[in-house]
Design a protein around this motif. Structure first.
Motif, PDB file in Angstrom:
ATOM      1  N   PRO A   1       0.816  -1.229   0.000  1.00 37.45           N
ATOM      2  CA  PRO A   1       0.000   0.000   0.000  1.00 37.45           C
ATOM      3  C   PRO A   1       0.844   1.271   0.000  1.00 37.45           C
ATOM      4  CG  PRO A   1      -0.825  -1.575   1.624  1.00 37.45           C
ATOM      5  CD  PRO A   1       0.490  -2.100   1.157  1.00 37.45           C
ATOM      6  N   VAL A   2       1.944   1.252   0.772  1.00 42.81           N
ATOM      7  CA  VAL A   2       2.808   2.437   0.817  1.00 42.81           C
ATOM      8  C   VAL A   2       3.488   2.645  -0.532  1.00 42.81           C
ATOM      9  CG1 VAL A   2       4.840   3.453   1.911  1.00 42.81           C
ATOM     10  CG2 VAL A   2       3.174   2.221   3.301  1.00 42.81           C
ATOM     11  N   ARG A   3       3.858   1.544  -1.202  1.00 40.36           N
ATOM     12  CA  ARG A   3       4.488   1.670  -2.525  1.00 40.36           C
ATOM     13  C   ARG A   3       3.500   2.263  -3.532  1.00 40.36           C
ATOM     14  NH1 ARG A   3       5.918  -3.189  -3.012  1.00 40.36           N
ATOM     15  NH2 ARG A   3       7.949  -2.992  -1.982  1.00 40.36           N
ATOM     16  N   ASN A   4       2.228   1.912  -3.405  1.00 40.29           N
ATOM     17  CA  ASN A   4       1.218   2.499  -4.296  1.00 40.29           C
ATOM     18  C   ASN A   4       1.103   4.005  -4.073  1.00 40.29           C
ATOM     19  OD1 ASN A   4       0.603   0.012  -5.393  1.00 40.29           O
ATOM     20  ND2 ASN A   4      -1.056  -0.410  -3.939  1.00 40.29           N
ATOM     21  N   LEU A   5       1.144   4.422  -2.785  1.00 39.28           N
ATOM     22  CA  LEU A   5       1.132   5.861  -2.493  1.00 39.28           C
ATOM     23  C   LEU A   5       2.358   6.541  -3.084  1.00 39.28           C
ATOM     24  CD1 LEU A   5      -0.040   5.931   1.247  1.00 39.28           C
ATOM     25  CD2 LEU A   5      -1.309   6.749  -0.728  1.00 39.28           C
ATOM     26  N   TYR A   6       3.503   5.893  -2.949  1.00 45.77           N
ATOM     27  CA  TYR A   6       4.756   6.461  -3.471  1.00 45.77           C
ATOM     28  C   TYR A   6       4.636   6.721  -4.975  1.00 45.77           C
ATOM     29  CZ  TYR A   6       9.682   6.697  -4.836  1.00 45.77           C
ATOM     30  OH  TYR A   6      10.882   7.080  -5.374  1.00 45.77           O
ATOM     31  N   HIS A   7       4.139   5.729  -5.715  1.00 44.04           N
ATOM     32  CA  HIS A   7       4.019   5.895  -7.172  1.00 44.04           C
ATOM     33  C   HIS A   7       3.000   6.980  -7.515  1.00 44.04           C
ATOM     34  CE1 HIS A   7       6.728   2.684  -8.121  1.00 44.04           C
ATOM     35  NE2 HIS A   7       6.026   1.772  -7.463  1.00 44.04           N
ATOM     36  N   ARG A   8       1.925   7.085  -6.720  1.00 48.50           N
ATOM     37  CA  ARG A   8       0.960   8.176  -6.970  1.00 48.50           C
ATOM     38  C   ARG A   8       1.609   9.531  -6.764  1.00 48.50           C
ATOM     39  NH1 ARG A   8      -2.314  11.315  -3.935  1.00 48.50           N
ATOM     40  NH2 ARG A   8      -2.183  10.117  -2.002  1.00 48.50           N
ATOM     41  N   PHE A   9       2.405   9.657  -5.696  1.00 48.15           N
ATOM     42  CA  PHE A   9       3.084  10.926  -5.432  1.00 48.15           C
ATOM     43  C   PHE A   9       3.988  11.315  -6.609  1.00 48.15           C
ATOM     44  CE2 PHE A   9       3.023   9.664  -0.656  1.00 48.15           C
ATOM     45  CZ  PHE A   9       1.689  10.017  -0.589  1.00 48.15           C
TER      46      PHE A   9
END
Length: 270
Positions: free
Chosen positions: A204-212
């Motif tokens: 989930p954190v990696r998904n946020l990272y890519h969105r950022f």
């Protein structure tokens, strides 16, 4: 009946009669045309005085909160000054050479914290031997120094007073700064993730990272910004009409600026 009791009764009755006469006189005065305008003005002045007292009370409360905040900042600055002075007075006489591997540097720093004494000469010799065994393979790039996360500065009382009345509406000084603090939670939460190594992230954190990363543009590169999705992710704020009114005030006070593109509004920290 004793004479003293009779005198007290007479005094009580006379007092009541005197009070009734004064009440009738005041009622008659209030009905006189020449005095009605004066009484009306006195009533208006009383209302204005009441409003002024309320504003003064609010200002005093705000100043007390600001004073408490400044005291906390002063204590924090004093602690940091004391730590800096301690570091300055306890600089080690010898430091590892620049060619030393990061692993040995970490060992040296750890030994300093634990109060152990290490031989710099021995560590340097060890690094030279490792370099001879395989210099290209073991060479590591220097770690990139992270910039401190920039947060939105709180609105001062003077700035709040300078905001036009149509912008403020019924919003208060404390409500605006409460939203500023929540926005800062979103900024810190977002950029802590961006500063993490990818290998240490959960899915989930990696998904946020890519969105950022996808939300960045050439206009936001090198700066700090958040979007409404970040506010929903890291805070309990609602992006309602009140929230957008506060954002207008923050833009007016040059705390944030908007960068629009790809159907997305980015709030860049000034």
């Amino acid at each position: 009946m004793a004479s003293s009791d009779l005198e007290d009764l007479c005094f009580h009755i006379n007092t009541k009669i005197s009070t009734i006469k004064k009440t009738l006189q005041l009622r008659n005065i209030g009905q006189e045309p020449s005095l009605k305008s004066m009484l009306s003005k006195i009533g208006q002045e009383m209302v204005l005085l009441h409003d002024l007292l309320n504003k003064m009370e609010t200002e005093v409360q705000q100043q007390e909160k600001l004073k408490a905040l400044l005291k906390e900042l002063q204590k924090s600055a004093e602690r940091e000054q004391s730590e800096a002075q301690h570091l300055r007075e306890n600089i080690p006489p010898h430091l590892p050479k620049p060619t030393q591997s990061r692993k040995d540097g970490d060992l040296y720093s750890s030994s300093l914290r634990d109060g152990l004494e290490l031989s710099i000469t021995g560590l340097t010799g060890k690094c030279e031997e490792q370099g001879k065994a395989g210099e290209p393979e073991r060479a590591k790039k220097p770690t990139k120094e992270q910039r401190p996360i920039k947060e939105v500065a709180l609105i001062t009382a003077e700035e709040f007073e300078s905001v036009p009345a149509y912008m403020k509406g019924r919003l208060t000084y404390d409500q605006i700064n409460a939203v500023v603090q929540e926005m800062n939670k979103a900024v810190v939460g977002k950029y802590k993730i961006l500063h993490q190594p990818l290998k240490s992230m959960s899915a989930p954190v990696r998904n946020l990272y890519h969105r950022f990363i996808e939300e960045e543009t050439k206009d936001t590169k090198g700066g700090f910004f958040i979007v409404e999705a970040d506010i929903k992710e890291f805070t309990q704020l609602k992006a309602d009409k009140r929230f957008h009114s506060i954002l207008n005030i923050l833009r007016h006070c040059q705390r944030v600026r908007e960068v629009r593109g790809s159907r997305l509004v980015r709030y860049v920290i000034c």
